[in-house]
Design a protein around this motif. Structure first.
Motif, PDB file in Angstrom:
ATOM      1  N   LEU A   1       6.214   9.417  -5.004  1.00 38.25           N
ATOM      2  CA  LEU A   1       6.765   8.667  -3.877  1.00 38.25           C
ATOM      3  C   LEU A   1       5.883   7.465  -3.539  1.00 38.25           C
ATOM      4  CD1 LEU A   1       8.780   8.276  -1.566  1.00 38.25           C
ATOM      5  CD2 LEU A   1       7.324   9.786  -0.203  1.00 38.25           C
ATOM      6  N   VAL A   2       4.574   7.671  -3.494  1.00 36.69           N
ATOM      7  CA  VAL A   2       3.655   6.574  -3.191  1.00 36.69           C
ATOM      8  C   VAL A   2       3.781   5.479  -4.249  1.00 36.69           C
ATOM      9  CG1 VAL A   2       1.212   5.935  -3.036  1.00 36.69           C
ATOM     10  CG2 VAL A   2       2.043   7.962  -1.838  1.00 36.69           C
ATOM     11  N   ALA A   3       3.885   5.859  -5.508  1.00 30.28           N
ATOM     12  CA  ALA A   3       4.057   4.865  -6.575  1.00 30.28           C
ATOM     13  C   ALA A   3       5.351   4.084  -6.390  1.00 30.28           C
ATOM     14  CB  ALA A   3       4.032   5.553  -7.937  1.00 30.28           C
ATOM     15  N   GLU A   4       6.413   4.778  -6.011  1.00 35.24           N
ATOM     16  CA  GLU A   4       7.695   4.108  -5.769  1.00 35.24           C
ATOM     17  C   GLU A   4       7.581   3.112  -4.611  1.00 35.24           C
ATOM     18  OE1 GLU A   4      12.136   5.283  -4.189  1.00 35.24           O
ATOM     19  OE2 GLU A   4      10.981   6.806  -5.276  1.00 35.24           O
ATOM     20  N   LEU A   5       6.979   3.535  -3.513  1.00 40.52           N
ATOM     21  CA  LEU A   5       6.836   2.651  -2.354  1.00 40.52           C
ATOM     22  C   LEU A   5       5.928   1.460  -2.674  1.00 40.52           C
ATOM     23  CD1 LEU A   5       6.501   5.286   0.519  1.00 40.52           C
ATOM     24  CD2 LEU A   5       8.520   3.942  -0.116  1.00 40.52           C
ATOM     25  N   ALA A   6       4.890   1.700  -3.468  1.00 43.35           N
ATOM     26  CA  ALA A   6       3.971   0.619  -3.825  1.00 43.35           C
ATOM     27  C   ALA A   6       4.656  -0.436  -4.692  1.00 43.35           C
ATOM     28  CB  ALA A   6       2.757   1.189  -4.560  1.00 43.35           C
TER      29      ALA A   6
END
Length: 127
Positions: free
Chosen positions: A102-107
């Motif tokens: 999720l963090v990778a997607e948001l980044a």
């Protein structure tokens, strides 16, 4: 209004669809002692009086005409917290790998340059 420093401007110059040179911070809060889930509306209400006095959270980046020099930071007024503070649910099983994805997607999402350049995401569904 103040000029954007070179150390900040490099983020704009380096940004491409495959590269989002932005900073991320991750804060995990243990909400198990709360009587209810922490809702994004309550978080916005709590943040509103704290964001108002912080100039960095109200300023917008504006390019100079014809790209002559770094852009400038201008006062943007009180930010729209509906835009800046959002919530999302992590995919099951809600473990560390799911959070990392999720963090990778948001980044990878480019920040809209019109409002002040920050977002806060409340993440539900963590195990």
């Amino acid at each position: 209004m103040r000029s954007i420093a070179g150390s900040d401007a490099h983020y704009f110059y380096e940004e491409r669809p495959e590269l989002r040179p932005q900073t991320l911070k991750l804060l995990l809060l243990d909400t198990s002692s709360l009587d209810a889930e922490l809702e994004v509306g309550a978080l916005r209400d709590w943040l509103a009086p704290r964001v108002a006095p912080l100039a960095a959270l109200r300023q917008r980046a504006v390019p100079r005409p014809r790209g002559l020099g770094h852009g400038v930071w201008i006062e943007g007024g009180m930010p729209n917290l509906e835009h800046h503070v959002r919530s999302v649910r992590v995919q099951p099983p809600g473990d560390q790998l799911a959070l990392c994805r999720l963090v990778a997607e948001l980044a990878g999402i480019a920040l809209d340059r019109a409002p002040p350049l920050w977002e806060m995401w409340g993440v539900d569904g963590l195990s």
